[in-house]
Design a protein around this motif. Structure first.
Motif, PDB file in Angstrom:
ATOM      1  N   ASP A   1       0.849  -1.204   0.000  1.00 22.92           N
ATOM      2  CA  ASP A   1       0.000   0.000   0.000  1.00 22.92           C
ATOM      3  C   ASP A   1       0.877   1.243   0.000  1.00 22.92           C
ATOM      4  N   LEU A   2       0.330   2.285  -0.587  1.00 25.58           N
ATOM      5  CA  LEU A   2       1.030   3.575  -0.594  1.00 25.58           C
ATOM      6  C   LEU A   2       0.177   4.585   0.163  1.00 25.58           C
ATOM      7  N   VAL A   3       0.767   5.250   1.145  1.00 24.90           N
ATOM      8  CA  VAL A   3       0.038   6.289   1.886  1.00 24.90           C
ATOM      9  C   VAL A   3       0.612   7.637   1.472  1.00 24.90           C
ATOM     10  N   ASP A   4      -0.258   8.516   1.008  1.00 24.43           N
ATOM     11  CA  ASP A   4       0.163   9.837   0.545  1.00 24.43           C
ATOM     12  C   ASP A   4       0.148  10.804   1.729  1.00 24.43           C
ATOM     13  N   LEU A   5       1.320  11.077   2.262  1.00 23.56           N
ATOM     14  CA  LEU A   5       1.391  11.901   3.478  1.00 23.56           C
ATOM     15  C   LEU A   5       1.080  13.372   3.208  1.00 23.56           C
ATOM     16  N   ARG A   6       1.046  13.755   1.933  1.00 25.18           N
ATOM     17  CA  ARG A   6       0.634  15.141   1.657  1.00 25.18           C
ATOM     18  C   ARG A   6      -0.854  15.301   1.935  1.00 25.18           C
ATOM     19  N   LYS A   7      -1.611  14.201   1.749  1.00 27.55           N
ATOM     20  CA  LYS A   7      -3.048  14.259   2.032  1.00 27.55           C
ATOM     21  C   LYS A   7      -3.338  13.896   3.480  1.00 27.55           C
ATOM     22  N   THR A   8      -2.624  12.893   3.986  1.00 23.51           N
ATOM     23  CA  THR A   8      -2.882  12.427   5.354  1.00 23.51           C
ATOM     24  C   THR A   8      -1.546  12.292   6.089  1.00 23.51           C
ATOM     25  N   PRO A   9      -1.057  13.407   6.654  1.00 19.65           N
ATOM     26  CA  PRO A   9       0.264  13.383   7.299  1.00 19.65           C
ATOM     27  C   PRO A   9       0.306  12.474   8.527  1.00 19.65           C
TER      28      PRO A   9
END
Ligand code: FAD
Ligand code: NAP
Length: 540
Positions: free
Chosen positions: A352-360
Motif C-alpha cells: 500500500d502507498l500512503v500519501d502523506l501530503r493528504k494524510t500526514p
C-alpha cells in the motif's frame, strides 16, 4: 604513542601526529595512504567498527551504488584498478565493503586506523590542533582532515512517539549487521528517497504486507543492473583515458559528446534520446541529455513528463500511479534515484502507498503509524528518512578555531568555505568533499581523490617551504561562497525542498550546499589556486 605535554583544557596529550584524519571511509583511507607515502605521520579515527564509511553503516536490503562500479572506485593506483573485478554494473553494499577492506589490506592501512572511536572536539591552540576522542585520546596534530562524509549523520523524522513503538525499528543508515528477516511481518517504510527506493522492492517481496509512507514522490529510473560480462574489460584496457575524462567531466562520469538545448530538437528526437538514457540505466542519462535540463523549467518538464509517463505505464492503479508522480520539483533538483522494480512493486497486492501530503503522520504509536486518516498497525518500521547532509558530521564535532571561534557559530547562516575544502579562521583544517565543492553532485570517488590530492599537495608545499599553517582568507572565502551561490541561482535546484538545500532539517539555513560548476571546472580552479602559491590563503 608519544606523551608530549599537557593541554590545560583537554588533559595529557596521548599522541602527536602530523595529521589526524576523521573518518575511515574512502576519503579517510585514501588520505592516510597518500600522507604516509609522502612521509607524514597520520592516524585515522572512526566511530564505526571498521572501514568503508557509508558502506559500513548502510547495510539495508538492496543497498548498492548508483554510479557504475567501474566509475565508483579508486583511480589512484593503476594496479589496484586492474586487479579488482567488479561483479555487477552497480555493486552491492557487501561487495563495496569488501573492496574497502581490500584497499585497507593492500596498502596495510590497519595499524594507523583506530575504530569505535568518535572524535568529539578539535581545538586550535595557536599552532596545533588538540583533538579529543570519546575513548580518552588527546592528540596533538598539525593538520586535521575531516573525512567525515556528507551523508553520515542519520536523521529520524520529527514525529512524536517513535520511542513508544513496541515493534522492531530500523534505520536504513544504521542497519543491523546480522541482517533482518521480514517474512510474515507487516512492515512500514517511511520515506521514498534513494534508500527507500532501493529497499522497498526487496522488503515487499519478503514481508506479508508493506505500507510505504510517502511525503514527496521522487523521480526514479531503472538501474538496468546486470552481472558484468566482460564489457568492463574494454574500459579497463583504456582506464587512464577513461579516468581522465571523468575528472574533466561535469558529474565525474565520462559522457560521450557535447549536449545541446532540449528545445533545438524535435519531440520525437528528444524522446528517443530520453529513451536511450532510460534504457542505459544511469543517473545522468536524462538530466545530462540536454544542457538546459537543470537550468530551464521548460526543458526540465520534457524530461519530467517522460518519467511521469513511464510511471503511469508501469503502475496499474491510476490513482497510485498519480500519487507516485512527482510534480513539486523539477527532475534532478532532488537527488534522482536508480531502482530495480520500484514502481512495479506497487502492483503487488501486499503493498500500500500512503500519501502523506493528504494524510500526514501525526504520531508513531505503540502499535504502528497514525496518520490523520487513522492507525496502521505494523510489526516493524523502517525509517529511510535521510541525513543531516553535508554539514551535519562537520558541526557535530566541537571545533574551535582561531580565538576560540566555533565552527557551529561560524556556520549559523549556512556553511562558509573557500573552495569547499578550507574555512577562514580554521587553519590547517580541511573538509573532504565539503560544502561548496562538487561533492554530492558528482561521482564521489572522483571528488574524494581530487580533494585528498589537493590537501596532500598543500601540506607538502608548507613543509617544503618551511611554513606551518595555511588558512583561507575571509575575502577569498566570501568571494567563493558568493560565486557558488550565484551559480546555484542560475539553476533550478533552489526550487526543490531538498537536502541539497538543507530543507530536510528543521531550522537549517536554506542554502544550496554543493558547488554546481562541475567537477572539471572546479578542479581547474583548485589547481590554479595551488599553482599561484595558494592564492586566497594566508600562509605562515
Ligand atoms: P563516509 O563514507 O560517509 O565515511 C565517513 C566516516 O566518518 C564514517 O564511517 C563515520 O562513522 C565517520 N565519522 C564521522 N564523524 C566522525 C567523528 N566525529 N568521529 C569519528 N568518526 C566519524 N556516492 C556516489 O558517488 N555514488 C553512489 O552510488 C553512492 N551511493 C550511496 C549510497 C548510500 C546508501 C549513501 C548513504 C551514500 C552514497 N553515496 C554515493 C555517497 C557516499 O557517501 C560517498 O560515495 C562515499 O562513500 C563517501 O565517502 P567518505 O569517506 O567521504 O565518507
Ligand atoms: P533522502 O533522500 O533524504 O530521503 C529521505 C526520505 O524520507 C524522503 O522521502 C523524505 O521525504 C522522507 N522523510 C523525511 N522526514 C520525513 C517525515 N517527517 N515524514 C515523512 N517522510 C519523511 O535520504 P536517503 O534515501 O537515505 O538518501 C540520501 C542520499 O544518499 C541520496 O540522495 C543519495 O545521494 C545517497 N544514496 C544513494 C543511494 C544509491 O542508490 N547508491 C542509495 C541511498 C542513498 P521528503 O522528500 O518529503 O523530505
Amino acid at each position: 604513542m608519544t606523551h608530549v605535554k599537557t593541554d590545560p583544557d583537554a588533559g595529557e596529550i596521548t599522541a602527536t601526529y602530523d595529521a589526524v584524519i576523521v573518518g575511515a571511509g574512502f576519503a579517510g583511507m585514501y588520505m592516510l595512504h597518500k600522507l604516509r607515502g609522502l612521509g607524514f605521520s597520520a592516524r585515522v579515527y572512526d566511530a564505526a567498527g571498521g572501514v568503508g564509511g557509508t558502506w559500513y553503516w548502510n547495510r539495508y536490503p538492496g543497498a548498492r551504488c548508483d554510479v557504475k562500479s567501474v566509475d565508483y572506485s579508486f583511480s589512484f593506483d593503476p594496479e589496484l584498478e586492474q586487479e579488482w573485478e567488479w561483479s555487477e554494473k552497480y555493486a552491492t553494499q557487501p561487495e563495496i565493503l569488501r573492496y574497502a577492506n581490500h584497499v585497507a589490506d593492500r596498502y596495510e592501512l590497519w595499524p594507523d586506523m583506530q575504530f569505535d572511536t568518535r572524535i568529539e572536539s578539535s581545538r586550535w591552540d595557536g599552532s596545533r590542533w588538540i583533538v579529543t576522542t570519546d575513548q580518552g585520546d588527546v592528540i596533538s596534530a598539525q593538520h586535521v582532515v575531516m573525512a567525515v562524509g556528507t551523508l553520515s549523520t542519520p536523521k529520524l523524522p520529527e514525529v512524536p512517539g517513535i520511542d513508544t513503538f513496541t515493534g522492531a525499528k530500523y534505520q536504513t543508515s544504521k542497519w543491523p549487521h546480522e541482517g533482518v528477516g521480514f517474512t510474515g511481518q507487516r512492515v512500514a517504510v517511511i520515506g521514498t528517497g534513494s534508500s527507500a527506493i532501493q529497499s522497498i522492492p526487496i522488503i515487499a517481496a519478503q514481508a506479508a504486507h508493506t505500507t510505504v509512507f510517502q511525503r514527496t514522490p521522487n523521480f526514479s529510473m531503472p538501474a538496468g543492473n546486470r552481472p558484468l560480462d566482460g564489457s568492463e574489460k574494454e574500459i579497463k584496457s583504456r582506464y587512464r583515458d577513461y579516468r581522465q575524462a571523468a575528472k574533466e567531466s561535469f558529474f565525474g562520469v565520462p559522457i560521450a559528446g557535447d549536449t545541446v538545448s532540449a528545445f533545438t530538437v524535435s519531440e520525437e528526437e528528444r524522446n528517443r534520446t530520453f529513451q536511450a538514457g532510460w534504457d542505459d540505466g544511469n543517473l545522468v542519462g536524462l538530466i545530462g541529455a540536454y544542457d538546459d535540463i537543470l537550468y530551464d523549467k521548460g526543458a526540465n518538464d520534457f524530461a519530467a513528463d517522460f518519467i511521469r509517463n513511464k510511471i503511469r505505464e508501469t503502475v496499474e492503479d491510476p490513482d497510485v500511479a498519480e500519487t507516485l508522480c512527482p510534480f513539486n520539483h523539477p527532475v534532478g533538483t532532488k537527488r534522482p534515484c536508480l531502482d530495480t522494480n520500484y514502481y512495479a512493486t506497487f502492483n503487488r497486492p501486499n503493498v500500500d502507498l500512503v500519501d502523506l501530503r493528504k494524510t500526514p503522520i501525526t504520531e508513531i504509536t505503540r502499535t504502528g503509524v497514525r496518520t490523520t486518516a487513522g492507525d496502521i498497525d505494523v510489526d516493524a518500521i523502517v525509517f529511510a528518512t535521510g541525513f543531516d547532509a553535508m554539514t551535519g558530521s562537520l558541526v557535530a564535532v566541537d571545533v574551535e578555531g582561531v580565538g576560540g571561534a566555533t565552527l557551529r557559530e561560524a556556520w549559523t547562516d549556512g556553511p562558509q568555505t573557500y573552495l569547499g575544502v578550507a574555512i577562514a579562521g580554521f587553519p590547517n583544517f580541511y573538509a573532504v568533499t565539503g560544502p561548496q565543492s562538487p561533492s554530492v553532485l558528482s561521482n564521489m570517488m572522483v571528488s574524494i581523490e581530487q580533494h585528498v590530492d589537493w590537501i596532500a599537495d598543500a601540506m607538502t608545499y608548507l613543509r617544503d617551504h618551511g611554513l606551518t599553517t595555511i588558512e583561507a582568507t575571509p575575502e577569498a572565502q566570501e568571494a567563493w561562497v558568493a560565486h557558488s551561490n550565484e551559480l546555484a541561482e542560475e539553476t533550478l535546484y533552489p526550487l526543490a525542498n531538498s537536502w541539497y538545500m538543507g530543507a530536510n532539517v528543521p531550522g537549517k539555513p536554506r542554502v544550496f550546499l554543493p558547488y554546481i560548476g562541475g567537477c572539471g571546472v572546479y578542479r581547474d580552479r583548485c589547481n590554479e589556486v595551488a599553482a599561484n602559491d595558494y592564492d586566497g590563503f594566508k600562509l605562515a
